[in-house]
Design a protein around this motif. Structure first.
Motif, PDB file in Angstrom:
ATOM      1  N   VAL A 185      12.795 -11.286   0.668  1.00  0.00           N
ATOM      2  CA  VAL A 185      13.082  -9.936   0.184  1.00  0.00           C
ATOM      3  C   VAL A 185      12.712  -8.909   1.240  1.00  0.00           C
ATOM      4  N   GLY A 186      13.264  -7.703   1.060  1.00  0.00           N
ATOM      5  CA  GLY A 186      12.968  -6.595   1.947  1.00  0.00           C
ATOM      6  C   GLY A 186      12.219  -5.495   1.231  1.00  0.00           C
ATOM      7  N   GLN A 187      11.470  -4.714   2.024  1.00  0.00           N
ATOM      8  CA  GLN A 187      10.715  -3.574   1.509  1.00  0.00           C
ATOM      9  C   GLN A 187      11.014  -2.360   2.383  1.00  0.00           C
ATOM     10  N   ALA A 188      11.273  -1.218   1.744  1.00  0.00           N
ATOM     11  CA  ALA A 188      11.522   0.019   2.467  1.00  0.00           C
ATOM     12  C   ALA A 188      10.541   1.086   2.004  1.00  0.00           C
ATOM     13  N   THR A 189      10.067   1.901   2.947  1.00  0.00           N
ATOM     14  CA  THR A 189       9.195   3.044   2.632  1.00  0.00           C
ATOM     15  C   THR A 189       9.766   4.268   3.344  1.00  0.00           C
ATOM     16  N   PRO A 190      10.880   4.795   2.846  1.00  0.00           N
ATOM     17  CA  PRO A 190      11.558   5.877   3.563  1.00  0.00           C
ATOM     18  C   PRO A 190      10.727   7.148   3.660  1.00  0.00           C
ATOM     19  N   ASN A 195      14.886   8.490   6.135  1.00  0.00           N
ATOM     20  CA  ASN A 195      14.880   7.522   7.228  1.00  0.00           C
ATOM     21  C   ASN A 195      13.975   6.341   6.875  1.00  0.00           C
ATOM     22  N   PHE A 196      14.398   5.152   7.204  1.00  0.00           N
ATOM     23  CA  PHE A 196      13.616   3.968   6.838  1.00  0.00           C
ATOM     24  C   PHE A 196      13.908   2.809   7.772  1.00  0.00           C
ATOM     25  N   SER A 197      12.996   1.851   7.766  1.00  0.00           N
ATOM     26  CA  SER A 197      13.210   0.544   8.370  1.00  0.00           C
ATOM     27  C   SER A 197      12.779  -0.489   7.347  1.00  0.00           C
ATOM     28  N   ILE A 198      13.283  -1.685   7.476  1.00  0.00           N
ATOM     29  CA  ILE A 198      13.015  -2.741   6.499  1.00  0.00           C
ATOM     30  C   ILE A 198      11.935  -3.684   7.012  1.00  0.00           C
ATOM     31  N   VAL A 199      10.939  -3.938   6.154  1.00  0.00           N
ATOM     32  CA  VAL A 199       9.978  -5.014   6.392  1.00  0.00           C
ATOM     33  C   VAL A 199      10.437  -6.195   5.539  1.00  0.00           C
ATOM     34  N   LYS A 200      10.530  -7.357   6.157  1.00  0.00           N
ATOM     35  CA  LYS A 200      11.043  -8.531   5.452  1.00  0.00           C
ATOM     36  C   LYS A 200       9.912  -9.521   5.170  1.00  0.00           C
ATOM     37  N   GLY A 232       9.888  -9.953   9.507  1.00  0.00           N
ATOM     38  CA  GLY A 232      10.460  -8.895  10.318  1.00  0.00           C
ATOM     39  C   GLY A 232       9.865  -7.566   9.889  1.00  0.00           C
ATOM     40  N   PRO A 233       9.823  -6.595  10.798  1.00  0.00           N
ATOM     41  CA  PRO A 233      10.320  -6.585  12.181  1.00  0.00           C
ATOM     42  C   PRO A 233       9.408  -7.385  13.118  1.00  0.00           C
ATOM     43  N   ALA A 234       9.805  -7.474  14.384  1.00  0.00           N
ATOM     44  CA  ALA A 234       9.118  -8.338  15.334  1.00  0.00           C
ATOM     45  C   ALA A 234       7.644  -7.961  15.503  1.00  0.00           C
ATOM     46  N   ARG A 235       7.324  -6.661  15.433  1.00  0.00           N
ATOM     47  CA  ARG A 235       5.946  -6.236  15.654  1.00  0.00           C
ATOM     48  C   ARG A 235       4.997  -6.718  14.557  1.00  0.00           C
ATOM     49  N   SER A 325      24.961  -2.453   1.418  1.00  0.00           N
ATOM     50  CA  SER A 325      23.973  -2.460   2.488  1.00  0.00           C
ATOM     51  C   SER A 325      22.740  -1.706   2.013  1.00  0.00           C
ATOM     52  N   TYR A 326      21.630  -1.898   2.709  1.00  0.00           N
ATOM     53  CA  TYR A 326      20.427  -1.171   2.344  1.00  0.00           C
ATOM     54  C   TYR A 326      20.612   0.339   2.510  1.00  0.00           C
TER      55      TYR A 326
END
Length: 455
Positions: A185-190, A195-200, A232-235, A325-326
């Motif tokens: 699953v993905g998590q977003a904290t816009p 604006n947001f990025s997805i943590v998987k 994800g993300p890579a960091r 899409s997200y």
């Protein structure tokens, strides 16, 4: 699906209880209502003479869409239904009695935060074994003295006919989620402007009794095991959380460890409890906000306010549509409400107020729990001054091939910052849900964290 009976003589968590028969199981005469006027899970079988229909067994196998492939990508069985009406800023006062204060505040704050209301379908049900054990629990399960544990608890819902707020909360915490499941699953904290990025995440959840090497004498104070790897993300990828969810977390606090991929070290994680920060959530949720509410409720007094009819997110299959899409779901201030579905259902209202001398960032929580599934569906969170702060909504969905009510996604809105968290997104994920995965106890040891953590 593998269901193993177990008896647990240790505990649920401390909380205030009502006097009198607070510690007693219900009588055989009262339990006879289960399967008669009440469903086997304890909901009212009858409809309300209006929008809420009678429960007739939940969604049956012949109602599963023929196009569903059994791959955890769920087809919407109600795709052709039309909106009956929409609750918005122009008519919110008309429907206020069937909304929470938090929902009303969100509608008034955002002109695009609207509630599309559809026909009510009481789809929720459970496997027959779970319903049978729930009926048995009604006359056997008791809260131990002090409210810190359960006597004679078997797998399933412990209190189908609850007598106080703690029993309702415990029903939510222990509700059946398939025995064992893996999900991606993905998590977003816009940000406030969207604006947001997805943590998987890859989550593994296994009830102790579903382990391949289950032993009733080992880890008998453990309810389930949970492992969460960030993919994800890579960091962040490679960091892993492991939790042994103890039943009596006052007697024995939740066991938690984290593996930090950068340091290649496993450490104990006592902060994974109460209002400790949620994983990779940018400060947008506490640990006990996960799954709407989880963990030890001993810091609160719990009041069973009663039951009421509310418009809650339900049968939210549209939010899992693979064509979305997200970017189409995550918007500024809140998710795209055009993709949501609300229905009128009966809920249990439980109020949690922080005990004198205890610490938590939430001074009060009002929880609204669906009667058919025992899932928390709306939770209003208040700060220490008594001001409404955060509003959580669980977009309920029935996983019809395995008879598991759960969530399509969870949202937690911050009325002050204009930000929010959305957790459980699957639209762009591969293999979103796999139920009945076989695990054993060695998969949930601290040593297993290093194997699970990869960059």
């Amino acid at each position: 699906m593998k269901l193993n009976k177990k008896l647990i003589a240790t505990g649920v968590l401390a909380a205030s209880l009502f006097a009198g028969n607070a510690f007693a199981a219900v009588s055989a005469e009262e339990a006879a209502k289960l399967g008669d006027t009440l469903t086997p899970m304890g909901a009212e079988k009858a409809g309300n003479g209006g929008a809420i229909p009678a429960w007739d067994g939940g969604m049956t196998e012949d109602q599963i869409p023929a196009s569903y492939k059994g791959d955890g990508i769920y087809v919407n069985p109600f795709a052709d239904e039309q909106i009956k009406f929409t609750i918005n800023q122009s008519n919110v006062d008309e429907y206020a009695d069937n909304l929470s204060p938090g929902q009303i505040a969100m509608i008034r704050k955002y002109d695009k935060y609207v509630l599309p209301v559809y026909e009510t379908h009481r789809t929720s049900t459970y496997p027959q074994e779970i319903m049978d054990e729930t009926v048995e629990n009604a006359t056997t399960v008791e809260l131990i003295a002090g409210g810190n544990g359960l006597k004679n608890y078997q797998e399933a819902t412990p209190f189908p006919i609850p007598k106080n707020g703690l029993e309702v909360i415990w029903n939510h915490i222990t509700r059946y989620r398939g025995g064992s499941v893996t999900r991606n699953v993905g998590q977003a904290t816009p940000t406030a402007d969207g604006n947001f990025s997805i943590v998987k995440f890859q989550d593994e959840l296994t009830w102790r009794a579903s382990l391949e090497d289950y032993s009733p004498t080992e880890d008998e104070n453990v309810l389930f095991y949970f492992k969460q790897a960030i993919t994800g993300p890579a960091r962040l990828a490679g960091n892993v959380l492991l939790v042994h969810e103890t039943i009596d977390q006052v007697k024995e606090p939740r066991r938690a460890w984290v593996y930090n991929a950068g340091q290649r070290r496993v450490r104990r994680a006592p902060q994974v409890a109460y209002d400790g920060p949620g994983t990779a959530a940018d400060g947008m949720r506490t640990t006990d906000n996960f799954d709407m509410f989880n963990g030890a409720p001993d810091r609160y007094n719990w009041e069973l306010v009663g039951k009421k009819e509310m418009y809650i997110p339900y049968n939210s299959y549209k939010l899992t549509d693979r064509s979305l899409s997200y970017d189409e779901i995550i918007k500024a201030g809140h998710i795209n409400q055009d993709l949501t579905r609300y229905e009128l259902h009966r809920v249990w209202h439980v109020r949690a107020t922080l005990k004198d001398g205890e610490r938590h960032i939430y001074g009060q929580r009002d929880l609204y729990i669906d009667e058919d599934s025992w899932q928390a569906s709306i939770i209003d969170h208040y700060d220490g001054r008594g001001e409404l702060w955060r509003v959580a909504e669980a977009h309920n969905m029935f996983f019809y091939d395995v008879k598991v009510p759960w969530y399509a996604i969870e949202t937690l809105y911050d009325l002050l910052s204009g930000r929010y968290l959305a957790l459980g997104l699957t639209n762009e994920e591969q293999n979103p849900y796999q139920f009945g995965v076989e695990y054993n106890s060695r998969d949930y040891t601290p040593a297993a964290l290093r194997r699970a953590g990869t960059r």
